[in-house]
Each structure stands twice: as C-alpha cells, then as structure tokens.
Design a protein around this motif. Structure first.
Motif, PDB file in Angstrom:
ATOM      1  N   HIS A  29       0.787  -1.227   0.000  1.00 15.13           N
ATOM      2  CA  HIS A  29       0.000   0.000   0.000  1.00 15.13           C
ATOM      3  C   HIS A  29       0.819   1.277   0.000  1.00 15.13           C
ATOM      4  CE1 HIS A  29      -2.398  -3.110   2.349  1.00 15.13           C
ATOM      5  NE2 HIS A  29      -3.127  -2.941   1.267  1.00 15.13           N
ATOM      6  N   GLY A  30       2.132   1.153  -0.027  1.00 13.01           N
ATOM      7  CA  GLY A  30       2.966   2.349   0.014  1.00 13.01           C
ATOM      8  C   GLY A  30       3.142   2.863   1.431  1.00 13.01           C
ATOM      9  N   PHE A  31       3.974   3.875   1.562  1.00  9.92           N
ATOM     10  CA  PHE A  31       4.285   4.383   2.896  1.00  9.92           C
ATOM     11  C   PHE A  31       3.111   5.166   3.470  1.00  9.92           C
ATOM     12  CE2 PHE A  31       8.406   4.268   0.598  1.00  9.92           C
ATOM     13  CZ  PHE A  31       8.938   3.211   1.294  1.00  9.92           C
ATOM     14  N   GLU A  32       2.639   6.103   2.702  1.00  9.75           N
ATOM     15  CA  GLU A  32       1.540   6.932   3.187  1.00  9.75           C
ATOM     16  C   GLU A  32       0.235   6.146   3.230  1.00  9.75           C
ATOM     17  OE1 GLU A  32       1.681  10.884   3.033  1.00  9.75           O
ATOM     18  OE2 GLU A  32       3.075  11.127   1.353  1.00  9.75           O
ATOM     19  N   GLY A  33       0.132   5.134   2.426  1.00 13.85           N
ATOM     20  CA  GLY A  33      -1.093   4.347   2.382  1.00 13.85           C
ATOM     21  C   GLY A  33      -1.175   3.308   3.492  1.00 13.85           C
ATOM     22  N   THR A  34      -0.112   3.166   4.254  1.00 13.90           N
ATOM     23  CA  THR A  34      -0.105   2.212   5.362  1.00 13.90           C
ATOM     24  C   THR A  34      -0.234   2.966   6.685  1.00 13.90           C
ATOM     25  OG1 THR A  34       1.324   0.686   4.132  1.00 13.90           O
ATOM     26  CG2 THR A  34       1.204   0.406   6.516  1.00 13.90           C
ATOM     27  N   SER A  35      -1.312   2.716   7.391  1.00 11.02           N
ATOM     28  CA  SER A  35      -1.521   3.405   8.670  1.00 11.02           C
ATOM     29  C   SER A  35      -0.887   2.613   9.803  1.00 11.02           C
ATOM     30  CB  SER A  35      -3.014   3.574   8.940  1.00 11.02           C
ATOM     31  OG  SER A  35      -3.598   2.337   9.261  1.00 11.02           O
ATOM     32  N   MET A  36      -0.564   3.323  10.851  1.00  9.68           N
ATOM     33  CA  MET A  36       0.049   2.673  11.999  1.00  9.68           C
ATOM     34  C   MET A  36      -0.901   1.658  12.618  1.00  9.68           C
ATOM     35  SD  MET A  36       2.908   4.332  12.115  1.00  9.68           S
ATOM     36  CE  MET A  36       3.660   4.492  13.723  1.00  9.68           C
ATOM     37  N   ARG A  37      -2.165   1.925  12.540  1.00  5.80           N
ATOM     38  CA  ARG A  37      -3.130   1.017  13.147  1.00  5.80           C
ATOM     39  C   ARG A  37      -3.194  -0.309  12.394  1.00  5.80           C
ATOM     40  NH1 ARG A  37      -4.326   6.035  14.126  1.00  5.80           N
ATOM     41  NH2 ARG A  37      -5.238   6.635  16.133  1.00  5.80           N
ATOM     42  N   LEU A  38      -3.211  -0.207  11.064  1.00  8.12           N
ATOM     43  CA  LEU A  38      -3.184  -1.435  10.262  1.00  8.12           C
ATOM     44  C   LEU A  38      -1.877  -2.182  10.481  1.00  8.12           C
ATOM     45  CD1 LEU A  38      -4.308  -3.293   8.037  1.00  8.12           C
ATOM     46  CD2 LEU A  38      -3.268  -1.768   6.353  1.00  8.12           C
ATOM     47  N   LEU A  39      -0.794  -1.430  10.501  1.00 14.49           N
ATOM     48  CA  LEU A  39       0.536  -2.031  10.632  1.00 14.49           C
ATOM     49  C   LEU A  39       0.686  -2.778  11.958  1.00 14.49           C
ATOM     50  CD1 LEU A  39       3.763  -0.052   9.682  1.00 14.49           C
ATOM     51  CD2 LEU A  39       3.743  -1.839  11.417  1.00 14.49           C
TER      52      LEU A  39
END
Lengths: 229, 229
Positions: A29-39
């Motif tokens: 999803h890319g850097f900006e497309g990956t949220s800390m919550r999902l991660l």
DNA sequence: CTAAGATTCAAACGATCGTTTGAATCCCGG
DNA sequence: CCGGGATTCAAACGATCGTTTGAATCTTAG
C-alpha cells in the motif's frame, strides 16, 4: 542493563514483528497508504509500539531499508572483492561484474518465506519515491557500492567515455529496479499470461544477456553520421 | 445548453487549472501525499471544485492520466502505422520501431513549459504504484499500443522466441520508465554531477543504442558454453 | 522477595484528510 | 431586465491520521 546476550530472542521480537509487517504493507500500500493502526494490528503489537521502539513512522521506514540494504550492499561489495581477487590484477569481464551486482538482488527474490521478495519490490519503488528523505536515504545506502562498481566497470571498459558509462549504468540499474518492482507489468506486455513464477536463475541469464549487450554496445557508432535534426 | 463552442475557454478553465496543479503536485508528493487543500489552493480554485468537476480525488487521478496518455499512445500507434506504411510490406528495422516508441515520451520531456515533463516523471512512478486501480488504469491505457508494438517486434524478429521477446520488451519498457522517472538518481551513480539538463536528442541516441543492443542479443548464446561460475 | 527499569496497554490528543452542504454568485438565453 | 442552470464559495461533516500519555504489566538484578 541488557549488555548480556541472553534471552535476546524475545528482546527484539516486537521490533522484528513490526519490521516484517511494515515491509509487507509498505510494499502493498505504500508508505503513506499504510496506517500505523493497520501495521501494528498485522504485526500483533500495540499501536504505541512503533513510536516506542523506533520513535516515529519515518524512523521505522528508515529502519526497514537499513535492515536489508546494509548487508545486501556489503555482500555486493564482497562479491566484487572476491571477483577482483580471483582475476589477479587483470580487470574482470563486464559480464562477471554484472552478475556480481545482480546476485544479491536475485538471491533475495528467491527467498520468499522471509520477506526478501517483498523488500526487493519495495526497494524498486523507493527509487522513484516522491519523498525526498527516502530517496536521500537510498542514495546514501547505495553510494559506496555504486562507487566500487563504477570503478570496476571503468577498469574493464577503459575505452568507454566516462559520461557514457554513467548513463549506461543508469540504464542498467533502471532495468533491474523496474524488472524486480513491477512484477505484474510483465502481463501488460504478455497480454494475460502472469508467468508462473520468478525463476531466479533464468531471470539472471536473461537480465545478464540484455544488460551486457547494452553496456558493451560501441559508443557513438553514429557520431559521424550524426543527427540531421 | 453548452453545445455551442463559443466561450469554451473559461468554460473548462477551472478543470484545466486543477489538472495542471494535480500533475505537478502528484509528481512532487505522490497521490496520497497531495491533499485536496494544497491542490486547490495551488490551482487557485475552491476546495469543493475538484469534487464538483471530477467527482472524487480518484477520478481526478484518472483524468490526469487520461488527458496525456490517450493522445500519447494514439501518437505512438500513428507513428508505428507511418513506419510500417513507409516500409511497404517488409518489416521495419527494430531500431526504427524502438525510436517510434521512444519519440512520444521524449517529445513530452522536451516541452517543459506545459507540464509535459512533470507528467512523464509522474508516469514513471505509476508503473510501480502500490494502488491496484491506478496500475489497472495504466495497463488499460497502454494495452492497445503495447499489443501493436509487440506484433511489430515479432515481425521484425521472427527468430526470437515469443517468451524471450516478452521479457526483453519488459526490460526495455523498464529502462525507459526508470530513466525518465528517476532523474536525480543519475547523480547517485555519477557521484555528484547533476548533468546539466536533459538533452532529449542525445538521450534518444543513448537509449536507442542501449535498448537495441539488448533486444537483438542472440537468444541463449551461452546455453551450450554454459557458466563456469 | 522486592524494587526498578523495560515494555505493553487502552485511551485520548490535536491535526488533517476527502467529501458534502446550502447559500451566494455568475452567466446567458428569453 | 429577468429567471434558471452552472459554478463558486465558506463552513462544516465524520473519519482517520501519527503521536502522546499515564497506568498496568512484565522482566530482571540485588
């Protein structure tokens, strides 16, 4: 004090889990497309763990690259050292230099169970990443290896003008980066066939043949004919 | 009713302003890194204008690509048509086919005052974009041109196995995409020299020579000799 | 066992995101 | 001059972002 090495597995387990999850999600999803919550939820750790262990999301991104790229480029340089030592004074053949450079990338593509393949695709994206700091980091991590290989090529091709070599290395590097990153674009050309799987050995042969031919093409063959633009 | 063509300049001026600003900002900061507020403020239009004229941010992204890519690929196909017509039955030389494909990209690089150069760099990024819909769009827009060029190459190189051609086209496409997108990575190899400016004509010569050599390299030349790695 | 440091946790912070709303304004045929 | 569709505008919507907090829990040395 954690100077002792004992019980070091659970000690960095959270860090590793985060790095692994980040590697995969950044690729998807890319850097900006990956949220800390999902991660953090994929990694199975608490939301605050990233900021606790790495400081910030940007620092995590840097750590993701450093973990793989540092040993990868070290291996690249070691491979070149070995090659030059075995050549005993004489310059190694361009083909051998190309293979030495490719090997680290292709080896990482083959190991699918650890996130090596994910990282390689992520890396291919990073070269064209909009974010300045990320590109700067990549450049910094690649710098030394690039310098070594440039002088190796210069020694192997003393007749090739310096500027010409720069461009051809740029082309070669681009071909590799794109080939590894844009896996599903092959089918764009092929029509529909998704090509079963990456056969690293076969890919090495094809890439080496293609790159070597481009690198060795006579410079300025049409310099006298010249452009009638 | 706006069926009449009169006063059509201010009619789509807002749309155009938005598209131009989007092109530049998407290139600089990526899709997710560009906010509607920054975009509309740079375009000098109201925040709601994007949703009014395009429907959504995703639709705007698609419009940005379609505006340039549709005529670009049409021109690519026209160029190939012209080439094949002038060849009168016989297959055009691979070099000519390569140049026909490159021309559209390089022409757009040269026009810096309109956002052509921005778009080319943006396009290079899109190939490795994480977002599925964007990659799907690119594939859809490139599909017809790719098909035409593939058959052209097949006719010019009947002895080259089909799968081998697919891969070499993939390599060629990757080299082009990366070369145009990663402008400042040249200096990664060069050390520091930022290379004054893109000389499109010189770049065409260098790219053509490199790509042609890779495309024409004998297939499986070392299948019998094999590696003594 | 106990105290101190390392780590994890649930909850909330302020900021910013893309989008929507409804009124104000513009444009132009009648 | 008037009326209606097209367009613009300021304001707000709910959602989600990265990060912070302070208490709870775990780990380990003394």
């Amino acid at each position: 004090m954690n100077l002792h090495l004992r019980t070091l597995k659970p000690q960095h387990e959270t860090r590793t889990r985060i790095l692994d999850a980040a590697e995969e999600l950044f690729m998807q999803h890319g850097f900006e497309g990956t949220s800390m919550r999902l991660l953090t939820s994929k990694a199975g750790v608490n939301l605050a763990a990233v900021n606790y262990h790495f400081g910030s999301k940007d620092a995590l991104i840097e750590a993701v690259f450093r973990r793989r790229l540092d040993p990868m480029n070290a291996e690249r340089i070691a491979e070149l050292d070995r090659l030059e030592k075995s050549a005993a004074g004489t310059a190694p053949a361009p083909e051998r230099i190309i293979r030495a450079f490719l090997r680290a990338s292709l080896a990482m593509i083959e190991d699918a169970r650890s996130g090596g393949r994910n990282f390689i695709r992520l890396l291919g994206r990073a070269y064209t990443e909009p974010s300045k700091p990320i590109r700067a980091l990549i450049g910094q991590l690649y710098g030394p290896a690039m310098e070594r290989y440039k002088t190796a090529f210069q020694r192997a091709l003393p007749e090739l003008p310096h500027e010409e070599l720069i461009w051809r290395m740029h082309f070669m590097f681009g071909t590799l980066a794109y080939t590894l990153a844009a896996t599903d674009t092959v089918q764009l050309i092929a029509g529909c066939k998704p090509e079963d799987r990456y056969d690293a050995k076969l890919l090495e042969e094809r890439l080496t043949a293609f790159l070597e031919a481009g690198l060795l093409v006579p410079a300025k063959a049409r310099s006298t004919v010249k452009k009638a633009a």
